[in-house]
Design an enzyme around this catalytic site. Structure first.
Site, PDB file in Angstrom:
ATOM      1  N   SER A 219       0.242  -2.419   0.990  1.00 20.39           N
ATOM      2  CA  SER A 219       0.762  -2.577   0.227  1.00 20.39           C
ATOM      3  C   SER A 219      -0.009  -3.614  -0.949  1.00 20.39           C
ATOM      4  O   SER A 219      -1.310  -4.139   0.215  1.00 20.39           O
ATOM      5  CB  SER A 219       2.030  -3.851   0.654  1.00 20.39           C
ATOM      6  OG  SER A 219       2.458  -4.528  -0.231  1.00 20.39           O
ATOM      7  N   HIS A 233       1.400  -4.567  -8.621  1.00 17.41           N
ATOM      8  CA  HIS A 233       2.443  -4.591  -7.568  1.00 17.41           C
ATOM      9  C   HIS A 233       2.171  -3.417  -6.782  1.00 17.41           C
ATOM     10  O   HIS A 233       2.230  -2.366  -7.487  1.00 17.41           O
ATOM     11  CB  HIS A 233       3.646  -5.162  -6.808  1.00 17.41           C
ATOM     12  CG  HIS A 233       4.121  -4.578  -5.901  1.00 17.41           C
ATOM     13  ND1 HIS A 233       5.296  -3.927  -5.670  1.00 17.41           N
ATOM     14  CD2 HIS A 233       3.989  -4.879  -4.401  1.00 17.41           C
ATOM     15  CE1 HIS A 233       5.824  -4.083  -5.084  1.00 17.41           C
ATOM     16  NE2 HIS A 233       4.712  -4.564  -4.273  1.00 17.41           N
ATOM     17  N   ASN A 235       3.199  -0.383  -3.177  1.00 19.11           N
ATOM     18  CA  ASN A 235       3.172  -0.424  -2.164  1.00 19.11           C
ATOM     19  C   ASN A 235       3.905   0.830  -2.056  1.00 19.11           C
ATOM     20  O   ASN A 235       5.046   1.210  -1.936  1.00 19.11           O
ATOM     21  CB  ASN A 235       4.201  -1.427  -1.667  1.00 19.11           C
ATOM     22  CG  ASN A 235       5.690  -0.826  -0.166  1.00 19.11           C
ATOM     23  OD1 ASN A 235       6.562  -0.470   0.133  1.00 19.11           O
ATOM     24  ND2 ASN A 235       4.967  -1.933   1.140  1.00 19.11           N
ATOM     25  N   TYR A 236       3.514   1.922  -0.664  1.00 15.48           N
ATOM     26  CA  TYR A 236       3.808   2.891  -0.056  1.00 15.48           C
ATOM     27  C   TYR A 236       4.075   2.801   1.514  1.00 15.48           C
ATOM     28  O   TYR A 236       2.974   2.560   2.188  1.00 15.48           O
ATOM     29  CB  TYR A 236       2.570   4.191  -0.008  1.00 15.48           C
ATOM     30  CG  TYR A 236       2.667   4.135  -2.257  1.00 15.48           C
ATOM     31  CD1 TYR A 236       3.764   4.541  -2.318  1.00 15.48           C
ATOM     32  CD2 TYR A 236       1.575   3.459  -2.728  1.00 15.48           C
ATOM     33  CE1 TYR A 236       4.195   5.018  -3.692  1.00 15.48           C
ATOM     34  CE2 TYR A 236       2.148   3.487  -4.444  1.00 15.48           C
ATOM     35  CZ  TYR A 236       3.407   4.499  -4.712  1.00 15.48           C
ATOM     36  OH  TYR A 236       3.370   4.258  -5.975  1.00 15.48           O
ATOM     37  N   ARG A 237       4.681   3.116   2.220  1.00 16.44           N
ATOM     38  CA  ARG A 237       5.589   4.081   3.075  1.00 16.44           C
ATOM     39  C   ARG A 237       6.164   4.251   4.381  1.00 16.44           C
ATOM     40  O   ARG A 237       6.296   5.169   3.390  1.00 16.44           O
ATOM     41  CB  ARG A 237       5.900   1.923   3.956  1.00 16.44           C
ATOM     42  CG  ARG A 237       7.132   1.777   2.949  1.00 16.44           C
ATOM     43  CD  ARG A 237       7.813   0.525   2.761  1.00 16.44           C
ATOM     44  NE  ARG A 237       9.162   0.533   1.967  1.00 16.44           N
ATOM     45  CZ  ARG A 237       9.429   0.988   0.275  1.00 16.44           C
ATOM     46  NH1 ARG A 237       7.650   0.437  -0.125  1.00 16.44           N
ATOM     47  NH2 ARG A 237      10.716   0.982   0.069  1.00 16.44           N
ATOM     48  N   GLY A 386       7.438 -11.063  15.961  1.00 17.74           N
ATOM     49  CA  GLY A 386       6.011 -11.193  15.471  1.00 17.74           C
ATOM     50  C   GLY A 386       5.281 -11.744  13.859  1.00 17.74           C
ATOM     51  O   GLY A 386       4.555 -10.720  13.583  1.00 17.74           O
ATOM     52  N   SER A 387       6.023 -11.701  13.326  1.00 16.67           N
ATOM     53  CA  SER A 387       5.679 -11.816  11.690  1.00 16.67           C
ATOM     54  C   SER A 387       5.293 -12.413  11.805  1.00 16.67           C
ATOM     55  O   SER A 387       4.911 -13.337  12.345  1.00 16.67           O
ATOM     56  CB  SER A 387       6.905 -12.518  11.045  1.00 16.67           C
ATOM     57  OG  SER A 387       8.616 -11.406  10.539  1.00 16.67           O
ATOM     58  N   ARG A 388       4.333 -12.256  10.554  1.00 17.18           N
ATOM     59  CA  ARG A 388       2.596 -12.199  10.416  1.00 17.18           C
ATOM     60  C   ARG A 388       2.768 -13.552   9.154  1.00 17.18           C
ATOM     61  O   ARG A 388       2.442 -12.695   7.741  1.00 17.18           O
ATOM     62  CB  ARG A 388       1.323 -11.736  10.031  1.00 17.18           C
ATOM     63  CG  ARG A 388       0.064 -11.594  10.364  1.00 17.18           C
ATOM     64  CD  ARG A 388      -1.243 -10.830  10.764  1.00 17.18           C
ATOM     65  NE  ARG A 388      -2.398 -11.921  10.609  1.00 17.18           N
ATOM     66  CZ  ARG A 388      -2.798 -11.609  10.322  1.00 17.18           C
ATOM     67  NH1 ARG A 388      -2.755 -11.206   8.250  1.00 17.18           N
ATOM     68  NH2 ARG A 388      -4.143 -12.096   9.601  1.00 17.18           N
TER      69      ARG A 388
END
Length: 429
Positions: A219, A233, A235-237, A386-388
């Protein structure tokens, strides 16, 4: 999406044994629709910033710089591990090729070479290789254009499972802030995250209240200094969910979109045509559907306008087959540099006025509003254990502005871009 959905927490630490530093000789180198063929649902400079010294102290080799590109690594290069004994010639070549590919990444892959080799035919490994390569290609291209600052490479681990690599350039010659993040995480979905998926039509069956998942993606959000160079922008997931009965659900998502401060029709046409060509390799019906989906998704409802001039966007892509969906995502990822970098080179030296810079700051305010209020990726990341936070909010610009009741003059260039944001155009027909 402003960022990969679960960009998650973890401090940089010792790297896996399978990812030791390169030899000293390498140091110093510079949901289906029949009308669409089943393709998814119709909705929808120099030097490196110091960072953490503890990581540097633990590295077996010095951080390498790519000469002439202004690109500095703060991570180990991947060594060529000796191949396992007893392998055939073809398998040895395959392992050596995997090691060579990993050696070109910004940092060692999250999963490590041994793990990638052991499941090299599985989609999660193939997708991890794709997102690592995409990160490297985009960072190199941006650094070559900017030549005024380096990428900070932050390799982090998540105690709940997995980790990621955040590459961020700030205060360069061209880019005020450019971030390209990779995340490869696994564990159990939080109830809030699972509920968000169910709201999109997913049927998720937990076992003892737990829902195992793995997710990975690349991303990026790139904010240039010059108001005549647009923000981009992408994003590939890829997601996998394991149900209570052991069956797995999988899907891909992503997209690429452009947010200019001022409208340049040639740039808009180039951007959209490049994405259309990537889509047309697989199905000519994909681009118009995903273009509309992008226009609908990046809509700031309380403003009555889109965040930018669109591009493509898709989610929950689980057909026609896993292989065909992956090949499509690969084509989209390869289109990122050619759809954007020529525009950056074209306008990076354009003169601009203080008034034009002010308008850029106001438009960035709209960007922030969308990302914090509407973006599903931001919401999912914040809802995942656990979000960063630094990675999730990497999409936000360094500077933005909100001015009370600002209205541009009629027939001005500022009014021109607003008209397009309120009424999306077809750029390729």
């Amino acid at each position: 999406m402003s960022l990969l959905l679960p960009l998650l927490r973890g401090a940089p630490g010792a790297l896996r044994p399978s990812c030791r530093a390169a030899a000293a000789s390498r140091r110093g180198l510079g949901s289906s629709s029949s009308s669409s063929g089943g393709w998814g649902p119709p909705g929808g400079g120099a030097g490196v910033r110091p960072g953490r010294r503890s990581l540097l102290a633990g590295l077996a080799g010095a951080a390498a710089a790519l000469a002439g590109l202004g690109l500095v690594r703060r991570a180990e290069m991947v060594s060529r591990e000796p191949v396992a004994p007893g392998l055939g010639e073809e398998q040895e070549q395959e392992q050596d090729e995997l090691s060579r590919r990993c050696g070109d990444f910004m940092a060692p892959p999250v999963s490590g070479l041994r793990e990638l080799r052991s499941r090299r035919q599985e989609m999660r490994s193939r997708m991890e290789m794709l997102i690592m390569e995409t990160q490297s290609q985009v960072c190199r291209a941006l650094a070559q254009v900017d030549r005024g600052a380096a990428f900070t490479v932050d390799r982090w681990e998540r105690k709940e499972g997995g980790g990621g690599i955040s590459c961020v350039l700030q205060d360069g010659n061209i880019f005020e802030k450019a971030g390209v993040n990779v995340s490869v995480v696994f564990g159990h979905l939080s109830e809030e995250a699972a509920q968000q998926m169910r709201s999109r039509g997913k049927t998720l069956k937990t076992k003892n209240g737990k829902l195992p998942f793995c997710a990975m993606g690349v991303s990026s959000v790139i904010h240039p200094k010059n108001p005549h160079v647009p923000t981009i922008h992408f994003n590939y997931r890829y997601f996998e969910i394991e149900n209570a009965d052991g069956t797995k659900q999988w899907w891909f998502g992503g997209g690429t979109d452009l947010t200019p401060t001022y409208l340049n029709e040639e740039d808009a046409i180039h951007f959209h045509k490049t994405l259309k060509e990537a889509c047309d390799q697989h199905n000519p019906e994909l681009y118009p559907k995903y273009k509309k989906w992008c226009d609908d998704y990046f809509y700031i409802k309380h403003r009555g306008e889109r965040r930018g001039i669109g591009g493509i966007f898709f989610d929950d892509l689980d057909s026609p087959s896993k292989e065909e969906a992956f090949q499509f995502v690969q084509s989209c990822a390869k289109a990122i540099v050619p759809c954007y970098v020529p525009i950056v080179k074209k306008h990076s030296r354009d003169p601009f006025t203080p008034e034009e810079k002010l308008w850029q700051q106001l438009r960035r305010g709209r960007y922030v509003e969308f990302n914090l209020v509407y973006d599903r990726g931001t919401k999912f990341g914040l809802a995942t254990p656990g979000s960063r936070i630094e990675s999730i909010l990497m999409s936000l610009p360094l500077t933005a502005r909100w001015q009370y009741m600002h209205t541009p003059p009629e027939e001005s260039r500022e009014a021109e871009i607003l008209e397009v944001l309120r009424n999306p155009k077809d750029w390729v027909h």
